[in-house]
Scaffold this motif. Structure first.
Motif, PDB file in Angstrom:
ATOM      1  N   ASN A 138      30.463  81.506  42.279  1.00 15.62           N
ATOM      2  CA  ASN A 138      30.130  80.515  41.259  1.00 15.62           C
ATOM      3  C   ASN A 138      30.937  80.698  39.976  1.00 15.62           C
ATOM      4  O   ASN A 138      30.746  79.955  39.010  1.00 15.62           O
ATOM      5  CB  ASN A 138      28.635  80.570  40.927  1.00 15.62           C
ATOM      6  CG  ASN A 138      27.818  79.664  41.830  1.00 15.62           C
ATOM      7  OD1 ASN A 138      28.230  78.553  42.129  1.00 15.62           O
ATOM      8  ND2 ASN A 138      26.672  80.137  42.274  1.00 15.62           N
ATOM      9  N   GLY A 177      23.905  80.261  40.040  1.00 14.20           N
ATOM     10  CA  GLY A 177      23.223  80.676  41.257  1.00 14.20           C
ATOM     11  C   GLY A 177      23.122  79.618  42.329  1.00 14.20           C
ATOM     12  O   GLY A 177      23.004  79.941  43.509  1.00 14.20           O
ATOM     13  N   ALA A 179      24.280  77.008  45.026  1.00 19.39           N
ATOM     14  CA  ALA A 179      25.459  76.982  45.890  1.00 19.39           C
ATOM     15  C   ALA A 179      26.424  75.870  45.466  1.00 19.39           C
ATOM     16  O   ALA A 179      25.992  74.797  45.045  1.00 19.39           O
ATOM     17  CB  ALA A 179      25.043  76.778  47.347  1.00 19.39           C
ATOM     18  N   ASP A 185      22.699  80.428  52.202  1.00 19.78           N
ATOM     19  CA  ASP A 185      23.827  79.961  51.387  1.00 19.78           C
ATOM     20  C   ASP A 185      25.057  80.821  51.652  1.00 19.78           C
ATOM     21  O   ASP A 185      26.173  80.305  51.824  1.00 19.78           O
ATOM     22  CB  ASP A 185      23.490  80.037  49.895  1.00 19.78           C
ATOM     23  CG  ASP A 185      22.551  78.933  49.436  1.00 19.78           C
ATOM     24  OD1 ASP A 185      22.352  77.955  50.188  1.00 19.78           O
ATOM     25  OD2 ASP A 185      22.019  79.049  48.312  1.00 19.78           O
ATOM     26  N   VAL A 245      27.201  85.844  44.914  1.00 18.28           N
ATOM     27  CA  VAL A 245      26.876  84.568  44.284  1.00 18.28           C
ATOM     28  C   VAL A 245      27.583  84.436  42.932  1.00 18.28           C
ATOM     29  O   VAL A 245      28.112  83.368  42.600  1.00 18.28           O
ATOM     30  CB  VAL A 245      25.350  84.418  44.134  1.00 18.28           C
ATOM     31  CG1 VAL A 245      25.005  83.196  43.287  1.00 18.28           C
ATOM     32  CG2 VAL A 245      24.686  84.309  45.502  1.00 18.28           C
ATOM     33  N   VAL A 272      18.992  82.037  49.873  1.00 25.95           N
ATOM     34  CA  VAL A 272      20.237  82.641  49.384  1.00 25.95           C
ATOM     35  C   VAL A 272      21.032  83.218  50.547  1.00 25.95           C
ATOM     36  O   VAL A 272      22.255  83.078  50.614  1.00 25.95           O
ATOM     37  CB  VAL A 272      19.940  83.721  48.325  1.00 25.95           C
ATOM     38  CG1 VAL A 272      21.218  84.471  47.942  1.00 25.95           C
ATOM     39  CG2 VAL A 272      19.323  83.094  47.083  1.00 25.95           C
TER      40      VAL A 272
END
Length: 422
Positions: free
Chosen positions: A228, A148, A150, A255, A224, A252
């Motif tokens: 990731n 989660g 960044a 991000d 996300v 978020v």
């Protein structure tokens, strides 16, 4: 980037409680606490999570690059002749003096190996004599720290090294790739062979806007997970420029905007899989509209997160507030005023919510398991920590204090308290 504490520090130690790396000193009980002008942050162990800045009542904790040079120097000098303390080293400092679980070894199951689960495990080792089994459906430790955070914040992910050290403790049994729902039930509704369960499963499901066409948008959960590299995750939409809309005013959301607007050179410096970097670089997104449904004073992002976004693409970000989306179509996002914002993609980042856990009560409105200081209502022996306990708010550091409260409740319960002299 690390954080530093200025001379405006009030020394109330709220930052000490939430620091996930034990980087802030002198803490209560240490020589010098309450007698000096300031607390200090160890730049050698700070992971740039910002928990101290979020909770500081006087705004004394700031990113080092926006702090006065003399404040940064003062913080570094305080630790110059001190060895750094490991956040998960159980012998680094004396535990608080509340009653521990006694009467011989007992077994506690911790479900979830993210920050909440790992801090609950650490608290159990400090406060009890229990054997602790940690299970997670993933093959890896870290939870949302791994999947989660960044990819341009690699320093924050260093805390995973501390989690790895913790599961090597002689009283911890780490079982990756295990779904707690598959464990055999025993007496009293607990898994067979365990005296208590701490559920720390997080809340990764994105909240929905509830507008027409939302299924064609991309949620923060999906985006996300994709950037990731979470196993099995994929991008559910094709990225289409030149403009995108991100609904949400939390970190978020920022991000997402920052990743979308990063150029090829910036993307190469990030911890990204090659395919993800290629798709982002070729997206053609040149501008992002960040849409808040409330006003700027109610925005959930931190000052440091906004500064970071504007440093990457300040002239290509539009901040809009008091907007009410009503529909998403190929023409763009329609607002309650009738205006349509032209965009190739809509991203929703309005928060996360928990999912029900089999056998436990669930408050669908708040997305949590109902509890009193971590003890699940009506389910003796079951406890919760982290976002499934308090809702999807607060970063890594908040989970430290949250887990401590849960374990304190566990050890003081009728099942856990050692009788005098035992």
């Amino acid at each position: 980037m690390t954080f530093a504490i200025s001379g405006d520090c009030c020394s109330d130690a709220s930052c000490v409680a939430v620091c996930p790396m034990n980087s802030i000193h002198p803490s209560p009980g240490e020589p010098g606490f309450g007698t000096g002008a300031s607390l200090f942050i160890d730049p050698r162990t700070c992971i740039d999570c910002g928990a101290c800045a979020d909770i500081c009542p006087v705004d004394a904790a700031k990113p080092a690059d926006s702090s006065a040079a003399e404040d940064v120097q003062r913080n570094a000098e305080y630790f110059a002749e001190r060895q750094p303390l490991q956040a998960m080293d159980l012998d680094s400092w004396e535990p608080p003096t509340y009653q521990v679980w006694g009467g011989g070894p007992r077994r506690v199951l911790v479900v979830g190996a993210g920050p909440a689960g790992m801090y609950a495990t650490r608290e159990l080792l400090l406060r009890t004599t229990a054997e602790v089994t940690v299970v997670d459906r993933s093959q890896h430790l870290g939870g949302l720290v791994r999947c989660g955070v960044a990819p341009d914040h690699p320093q924050t992910k260093q805390i995973i090294e501390n989690f790895e050290r913790l599961v090597r403790h002689r009283r911890v049994h780490w079982r990756p790739g295990t779904d707690a729902a598959t464990l055999r039930s025993g007496p009293g509704g607990l898994p067979d062979g365990y005296d208590a369960v701490v559920h720390a499963v997080g809340a990764r499901q994105s909240r929905r806007l509830g507008i027409t066409g939302e299924d064609a948008a991309c949620s923060a959960e999906d985006f996300v997970a994709w950037y990731n590299g979470r196993p099995g995750a994929s991008l559910p939409v094709e990225l289409v420029g030149p403009q995108a809309v991100v609904v949400g005013n939390g970190n978020v959301a920022l991000d997402l905007a920052r990743l979308l607007l990063s150029d090829e050179e910036q993307l190469r410096a990030m911890d990204l899989q090659r395919d993800v970097r290629r798709v982002l670089s070729a997206s053609g997104v040149k501008k992002v509209v960040l849409l808040g449904r409330r006003g700027p004073d109610e925005a959930a992002y931190t000052e440091s997160a906004l500064r970071e976004l504007l440093a990457v693409a300040g002239d290509r970000v539009e901040l809009r507030y008091h907007a009410r989306p009503t529909a998403w179509t190929s023409a763009g996002l329609t607002l309650g005023t009738g205006e349509t914002i032209a965009a190739g993609n809509l991203f929703t980042a309005i928060g996360f919510e928990g999912r029900p856990i089999d056998g436990l009560p669930f408050d669908a409105g708040r997305g949590i398991v109902p509890n009193v200081r971590g003890a699940v209502v009506g389910r003796p022996g079951h406890y919760v920590a982290g976002w499934i306990k308090r809702g999807a708010r607060g970063g890594i550091g908040v989970n430290k204090a949250c887990a401590q409260e849960t374990v304190m409740t566990l050890v003081s319960s009728s099942r856990g308290v050692a009788s005098p002299g035992s």
